[in-house]
Design a protein around this motif. Structure first.
Motif, PDB file in Angstrom:
ATOM      1  N   CYS A 202      -6.040   1.571  -2.245  1.00 40.71           N
ATOM      2  CA  CYS A 202      -5.233   2.789  -2.430  1.00 40.71           C
ATOM      3  C   CYS A 202      -4.492   2.812  -3.757  1.00 40.71           C
ATOM      4  O   CYS A 202      -3.897   3.825  -4.116  1.00 40.71           O
ATOM      5  CB  CYS A 202      -4.249   2.964  -1.277  1.00 40.71           C
ATOM      6  SG  CYS A 202      -2.968   1.687  -1.188  1.00 40.71           S
TER       7      CYS A 202
ATOM      8  N   CYS B 235      -3.181   4.856   2.642  1.00 39.78           N
ATOM      9  CA  CYS B 235      -4.233   3.866   2.374  1.00 39.78           C
ATOM     10  C   CYS B 235      -5.315   3.919   3.448  1.00 39.78           C
ATOM     11  O   CYS B 235      -5.016   3.959   4.651  1.00 39.78           O
ATOM     12  CB  CYS B 235      -3.627   2.461   2.339  1.00 39.78           C
ATOM     13  SG  CYS B 235      -4.842   1.187   1.940  1.00 39.78           S
TER      14      CYS B 235
ATOM     15  N   CYS C 209       0.829  -1.211   0.000  1.00 40.40           N
ATOM     16  CA  CYS C 209       0.000   0.000   0.000  1.00 40.40           C
ATOM     17  C   CYS C 209       0.860   1.257   0.000  1.00 40.40           C
ATOM     18  O   CYS C 209       2.055   1.226   0.287  1.00 40.40           O
ATOM     19  CB  CYS C 209      -0.908   0.037   1.237  1.00 40.40           C
ATOM     20  SG  CYS C 209      -1.917  -1.430   1.495  1.00 40.40           S
TER      21      CYS C 209
ATOM     22  N   CYS D  60      -2.510  -3.062  -3.559  1.00 37.69           N
ATOM     23  CA  CYS D  60      -3.782  -2.909  -2.846  1.00 37.69           C
ATOM     24  C   CYS D  60      -4.848  -2.362  -3.792  1.00 37.69           C
ATOM     25  O   CYS D  60      -4.596  -1.436  -4.567  1.00 37.69           O
ATOM     26  CB  CYS D  60      -3.589  -1.963  -1.657  1.00 37.69           C
ATOM     27  SG  CYS D  60      -5.108  -1.519  -0.800  1.00 37.69           S
TER      28      CYS D  60
END
Length: 349
Positions: free
Chosen positions: A71, A41, A37, A68
């Motif tokens: 994000c 995030c 991330c 991810c």
């Protein structure tokens, strides 16, 4: 992977606090989920022992982490969504249009979603954004000599007082006071280290700052008042130029910015800024060094204040000025960004 425990603790704290000034500085791989991330995030934060920190997204990918889905670490920190892009293009095709619910439905867009996304992205709702563009056209018409009442009706306002109130809120002054003023355009630029705002007229760049810089709103307001200018959303050649140059700078292929600049400051401030521009990439100077170069060795505090008043981040490299003891000192965009910029420039030497 980053192994320094002190640095890992710093990054974990930034992760927990979702600090936007660490965007592009690090990526976190979460061993319990297998994803990596960006610092901001919105997902629930992992335990410290489940975190591995990387300087680049590529390093995280090579360590077998997958990006991810919340994000989206492989995109710019605030990449424009397809919905925003469609609506902005629709406004540009017909900027005088007054939007209604049926217009959103025709594009298969939820009106409340558009409101939220525009608010998050631009600091104003979609309706406010569209109104700002209409007002920009109204301002242009007034400056070209059209009667105010004609402009008022074309802008979609039946009441002259309503038109003046809306105009004043967006432009900062009633229409009758704008005959000889500047018109500045403001645009949002995505960069490796997070979004920036660029403000320029048709010839020169006036301001370039990270969007999350503390006090940015006051900085923009001071610029507007000092120049007696209207600031509206839009694009100009200097904005397009600095966007291209920033892309090259972050890719490591540009060391000298050539976008024309308009410096708004006292004679002393402008002399300090000129000294900053003479610091070669990959090198640093102290505030005392700047004062000596100006022939005023005792004016290091004033040099520091002028350094902090710089409104053209990166282009006028105030990040290359450090304390005499070698400490990084302050930076409006955040110390993490300053450290990254210095490292980036040294690696390119």
């Amino acid at each position: 992977m980053i192994h320094n425990e002190e640095r890992k603790a710093e990054y974990y704290k930034a992760l927990v606090e979702k600090k936007s000034d660490y965007e592009g500085i690090f990526y976190v791989g979460v061993t319990s989920t297998g994803v990596f991330c960006r610092p901001t995030c919105p997902a629930r934060k992992p335990k410290y022992e489940n975190c591995e920190f990387y300087e680049t997204a590529q390093q995280a990918l090579l360590a077998s982490f997958r990006p991810c889905q919340r994000c989206r670490p492989l995109s710019h920190p605030n990449q424009v969504s397809d919905m925003i892009r469609v609506l902005v293009e629709a406004i540009e095709q017909n900027p005088e249009k007054r939007w209604k619910g049926q217009d959103f439905r025709a594009l298969s867009i939820d009106e409340s979603t558009a409101r939220r996304q525009f608010k998050k992205r631009f600091g104003m709702t979609f309706v406010e954004y569209a109104r700002a563009r209409r007002m920009g056209l109204a301002l242009k018409s007034i400056r070209s000599g059209e009667k105010i009442i004609r402009t008022q009706l074309a802008s979609g306002y039946d009441s002259s007082s309503g038109f003046r109130d809306a105009f004043s809120r967006i432009m900062g002054a009633p229409p009758t006071r704008f005959d000889d003023s500047r018109i500045l355009k403001a645009a949002w630029l995505d960069t490796r280290l997070g979004p920036m705002i660029a403000i320029a007229d048709d010839n020169e760049l006036y301001l370039l700052e990270f969007v999350d810089r503390r006090g940015l709103e006051r900085e923009v307001e001071r610029l507007r008042k000092r120049l007696k200018a209207a600031i509206i959303p839009g694009q100009t050649l200097p904005i397009q130029s600095i966007e291209r140059e920033l892309t090259d700078y972050f890719e490591g292929t540009l060391t000298e910015f050539k976008t024309p600049l308009h410096l708004v400051g006292s004679d002393f401030q402008q002399r300090v800024w000129e000294q900053l521009r003479q610091i070669p990439p990959g090198e640093t100077r102290s505030y005392a060094d700047i004062a000596v170069a100006l022939g005023k060795p005792t004016a290091y505090r004033a040099a520091a204040q002028a350094n902090g008043a710089n409104q053209l981040a990166i282009v006028i490299p105030c990040h290359r000025v450090i304390n005499s003891d070698g400490e990084l000192g302050g930076y409006g965009g955040g110390i993490a960004r300053k450290e990254w910029l210095l490292s980036h420039e040294k690696s390119g030497k």
